[in-house]
Design a protein around this motif. Structure first.
Motif, PDB file in Angstrom:
ATOM      1  N   MET A  42       0.843  -1.100   0.036  1.00 34.26           N
ATOM      2  CA  MET A  42       0.017   0.138   0.052  1.00 34.26           C
ATOM      3  C   MET A  42       0.917   1.137  -0.013  1.00 34.26           C
ATOM      4  O   MET A  42       1.971   1.063   0.762  1.00 34.26           O
ATOM      5  CB  MET A  42      -0.668   0.044   1.247  1.00 34.26           C
ATOM      6  N   LEU A  43       0.381   2.269  -0.642  1.00 34.70           N
ATOM      7  CA  LEU A  43       1.169   3.573  -0.698  1.00 34.70           C
ATOM      8  C   LEU A  43       0.203   4.569  -0.449  1.00 34.70           C
ATOM      9  O   LEU A  43      -0.994   4.572  -0.786  1.00 34.70           O
ATOM     10  CB  LEU A  43       1.941   3.797  -2.080  1.00 34.70           C
ATOM     11  N   ASN A  44       0.664   5.821   0.047  1.00 40.03           N
ATOM     12  CA  ASN A  44       0.101   6.934   0.458  1.00 40.03           C
ATOM     13  C   ASN A  44      -1.474   6.718   0.824  1.00 40.03           C
ATOM     14  O   ASN A  44      -1.469   6.212   1.831  1.00 40.03           O
ATOM     15  CB  ASN A  44       0.149   7.731  -1.000  1.00 40.03           C
ATOM     16  N   LYS A  45      -2.331   7.273   0.376  1.00 37.82           N
ATOM     17  CA  LYS A  45      -3.595   7.383   0.722  1.00 37.82           C
ATOM     18  C   LYS A  45      -4.145   6.138   0.951  1.00 37.82           C
ATOM     19  O   LYS A  45      -5.130   5.782   1.785  1.00 37.82           O
ATOM     20  CB  LYS A  45      -4.596   8.243  -0.244  1.00 37.82           C
ATOM     21  N   GLN A  46      -3.788   5.112   0.301  1.00 32.92           N
ATOM     22  CA  GLN A  46      -4.367   3.420   0.699  1.00 32.92           C
ATOM     23  C   GLN A  46      -4.140   3.156   1.720  1.00 32.92           C
ATOM     24  O   GLN A  46      -4.436   2.168   2.481  1.00 32.92           O
ATOM     25  CB  GLN A  46      -3.607   2.444  -0.624  1.00 32.92           C
ATOM     26  N   ALA A  47      -2.731   3.409   2.388  1.00 31.78           N
ATOM     27  CA  ALA A  47      -2.295   3.072   3.597  1.00 31.78           C
ATOM     28  C   ALA A  47      -2.922   3.491   4.586  1.00 31.78           C
ATOM     29  O   ALA A  47      -2.179   4.486   5.658  1.00 31.78           O
ATOM     30  CB  ALA A  47      -0.854   3.199   3.677  1.00 31.78           C
ATOM     31  N   THR A  48      -4.374   3.584   4.883  1.00 31.19           N
ATOM     32  CA  THR A  48      -5.115   3.823   6.276  1.00 31.19           C
ATOM     33  C   THR A  48      -4.632   2.939   7.168  1.00 31.19           C
ATOM     34  O   THR A  48      -4.366   1.879   7.099  1.00 31.19           O
ATOM     35  CB  THR A  48      -6.331   4.122   5.549  1.00 31.19           C
ATOM     36  N   ARG A  49      -5.070   3.414   8.566  1.00 32.08           N
ATOM     37  CA  ARG A  49      -4.859   2.492   9.641  1.00 32.08           C
ATOM     38  C   ARG A  49      -5.804   1.454   9.375  1.00 32.08           C
ATOM     39  O   ARG A  49      -5.308   0.131   9.515  1.00 32.08           O
ATOM     40  CB  ARG A  49      -5.144   3.217  10.777  1.00 32.08           C
ATOM     41  N   LYS A  50      -7.197   1.437   8.873  1.00 31.21           N
ATOM     42  CA  LYS A  50      -8.107   0.337   8.627  1.00 31.21           C
ATOM     43  C   LYS A  50      -7.451  -0.591   7.696  1.00 31.21           C
ATOM     44  O   LYS A  50      -7.692  -1.775   7.658  1.00 31.21           O
ATOM     45  CB  LYS A  50      -9.414   0.912   8.054  1.00 31.21           C
ATOM     46  N   ASN A  51      -6.846  -0.103   6.594  1.00 28.52           N
ATOM     47  CA  ASN A  51      -6.760  -0.920   5.364  1.00 28.52           C
ATOM     48  C   ASN A  51      -5.334  -1.702   5.706  1.00 28.52           C
ATOM     49  O   ASN A  51      -5.378  -2.865   5.569  1.00 28.52           O
ATOM     50  CB  ASN A  51      -6.186   0.075   4.402  1.00 28.52           C
ATOM     51  N   ILE A  52      -4.566  -1.325   6.532  1.00 25.81           N
ATOM     52  CA  ILE A  52      -3.169  -1.877   6.904  1.00 25.81           C
ATOM     53  C   ILE A  52      -3.551  -2.971   7.851  1.00 25.81           C
ATOM     54  O   ILE A  52      -3.206  -4.179   7.679  1.00 25.81           O
ATOM     55  CB  ILE A  52      -2.216  -0.881   7.709  1.00 25.81           C
ATOM     56  N   ILE A  53      -4.561  -2.684   8.801  1.00 25.43           N
ATOM     57  CA  ILE A  53      -4.882  -3.745   9.634  1.00 25.43           C
ATOM     58  C   ILE A  53      -5.685  -4.785   9.011  1.00 25.43           C
ATOM     59  O   ILE A  53      -5.312  -5.991   9.292  1.00 25.43           O
ATOM     60  CB  ILE A  53      -5.544  -3.112  11.070  1.00 25.43           C
ATOM     61  N   ASN A  54      -6.769  -4.434   8.424  1.00 20.80           N
ATOM     62  CA  ASN A  54      -7.171  -5.490   7.669  1.00 20.80           C
ATOM     63  C   ASN A  54      -6.494  -6.235   6.567  1.00 20.80           C
ATOM     64  O   ASN A  54      -6.601  -7.704   6.472  1.00 20.80           O
ATOM     65  CB  ASN A  54      -8.331  -4.918   6.442  1.00 20.80           C
ATOM     66  N   ALA A  55      -5.579  -5.820   5.923  1.00 24.49           N
ATOM     67  CA  ALA A  55      -4.560  -6.460   5.047  1.00 24.49           C
ATOM     68  C   ALA A  55      -3.631  -7.571   6.042  1.00 24.49           C
ATOM     69  O   ALA A  55      -3.509  -8.569   5.662  1.00 24.49           O
ATOM     70  CB  ALA A  55      -3.701  -5.542   4.377  1.00 24.49           C
ATOM     71  N   TRP A  56      -3.210  -7.021   7.096  1.00 21.29           N
ATOM     72  CA  TRP A  56      -2.465  -7.776   7.964  1.00 21.29           C
ATOM     73  C   TRP A  56      -3.254  -8.872   8.313  1.00 21.29           C
ATOM     74  O   TRP A  56      -2.668 -10.277   8.339  1.00 21.29           O
ATOM     75  CB  TRP A  56      -1.860  -7.060   9.237  1.00 21.29           C
ATOM     76  N   ARG A  57      -4.430  -8.664   8.845  1.00 28.86           N
ATOM     77  CA  ARG A  57      -5.313  -9.854   9.327  1.00 28.86           C
ATOM     78  C   ARG A  57      -5.727 -10.872   8.186  1.00 28.86           C
ATOM     79  O   ARG A  57      -5.603 -12.137   8.464  1.00 28.86           O
ATOM     80  CB  ARG A  57      -6.337  -9.399   9.976  1.00 28.86           C
ATOM     81  N   LYS A  58      -5.741 -10.339   6.967  1.00 30.12           N
ATOM     82  CA  LYS A  58      -6.023 -11.385   5.707  1.00 30.12           C
ATOM     83  C   LYS A  58      -4.983 -12.188   5.930  1.00 30.12           C
ATOM     84  O   LYS A  58      -5.054 -13.315   5.381  1.00 30.12           O
ATOM     85  CB  LYS A  58      -6.567 -10.546   4.566  1.00 30.12           C
ATOM     86  N   MET A  59      -3.581 -11.506   5.714  1.00 33.09           N
ATOM     87  CA  MET A  59      -2.456 -12.369   5.292  1.00 33.09           C
ATOM     88  C   MET A  59      -2.000 -13.372   6.507  1.00 33.09           C
ATOM     89  O   MET A  59      -1.702 -14.714   6.189  1.00 33.09           O
ATOM     90  CB  MET A  59      -1.119 -11.452   5.409  1.00 33.09           C
ATOM     91  N   VAL A  60      -2.647 -13.024   7.811  1.00 33.64           N
ATOM     92  CA  VAL A  60      -2.430 -14.020   8.805  1.00 33.64           C
ATOM     93  C   VAL A  60      -3.365 -14.995   8.511  1.00 33.64           C
ATOM     94  O   VAL A  60      -2.836 -16.600   8.901  1.00 33.64           O
ATOM     95  CB  VAL A  60      -2.622 -13.153   9.920  1.00 33.64           C
ATOM     96  N   LYS A  61      -4.371 -14.884   8.437  1.00 33.73           N
ATOM     97  CA  LYS A  61      -5.482 -15.921   8.123  1.00 33.73           C
ATOM     98  C   LYS A  61      -5.273 -16.771   7.111  1.00 33.73           C
ATOM     99  O   LYS A  61      -5.445 -17.933   7.114  1.00 33.73           O
ATOM    100  CB  LYS A  61      -6.994 -15.189   7.907  1.00 33.73           C
ATOM    101  N   GLN A  62      -4.488 -16.388   5.934  1.00 36.12           N
ATOM    102  CA  GLN A  62      -4.326 -17.166   4.752  1.00 36.12           C
ATOM    103  C   GLN A  62      -3.011 -17.830   5.018  1.00 36.12           C
ATOM    104  O   GLN A  62      -2.677 -18.697   3.843  1.00 36.12           O
ATOM    105  CB  GLN A  62      -4.303 -16.201   3.490  1.00 36.12           C
ATOM    106  N   ALA A  63      -2.152 -17.427   5.877  1.00 35.45           N
ATOM    107  CA  ALA A  63      -0.884 -18.025   6.108  1.00 35.45           C
ATOM    108  C   ALA A  63      -0.930 -19.365   6.439  1.00 35.45           C
ATOM    109  O   ALA A  63      -1.954 -19.987   7.172  1.00 35.45           O
ATOM    110  CB  ALA A  63      -0.191 -17.282   7.271  1.00 35.45           C
ATOM    111  N   GLN A  64       0.048 -20.374   5.837  1.00 35.29           N
ATOM    112  CA  GLN A  64       0.069 -21.737   6.201  1.00 35.29           C
ATOM    113  C   GLN A  64       1.608 -22.081   6.807  1.00 35.29           C
ATOM    114  O   GLN A  64       2.300 -21.051   6.992  1.00 35.29           O
ATOM    115  CB  GLN A  64       0.168 -22.458   4.829  1.00 35.29           C
ATOM    116  N   PRO A  65       1.522 -23.207   7.567  1.00 36.36           N
ATOM    117  CA  PRO A  65       2.434 -23.526   8.385  1.00 36.36           C
ATOM    118  C   PRO A  65       3.871 -23.541   7.309  1.00 36.36           C
ATOM    119  O   PRO A  65       3.701 -23.882   6.320  1.00 36.36           O
ATOM    120  CB  PRO A  65       2.320 -24.993   8.721  1.00 36.36           C
ATOM    121  N   GLY A  66       4.848 -22.709   8.024  1.00 41.33           N
ATOM    122  CA  GLY A  66       6.050 -22.606   7.316  1.00 41.33           C
ATOM    123  C   GLY A  66       6.095 -21.169   6.680  1.00 41.33           C
ATOM    124  O   GLY A  66       7.265 -20.811   6.153  1.00 41.33           O
TER     125      GLY A  66
END
Length: 63
Positions: A1-25
């Motif tokens: 995310m860059l500039n205006k896309q990098a809102t608090r809400k968008n960053i937290i949502n993207a992080w949670r999505k990545m954690v949810k999709q993460a696989q062992p390893g």
């Protein structure tokens, strides 16, 4: 995310999505570039300083 896309809400949502999709390893890396700020920690007071109030705090990124 860059500039205006990098809102608090968008960053937290993207992080949670990545954690949810993460696989062992998988490895997730979050980088930050900025000046930041330091304020007193919030409960459970596990650190002397922390970020909050509009900032993204480390406690929000742990599950």
């Amino acid at each position: 995310m860059l500039n205006k896309q990098a809102t608090r809400k968008n960053i937290i949502n993207a992080w949670r999505k990545m954690v949810k999709q993460a696989q062992p390893g998988d490895t997730l890396i979050l980088t930050y570039s900025g000046h930041g700020s330091q304020i007193n920690d919030i409960y459970p007071f596990d650190e002397k300083l922390d970020f909050y109030e509009g900032y993204i705090i480390d406690d929000e990124l742990t599950f």
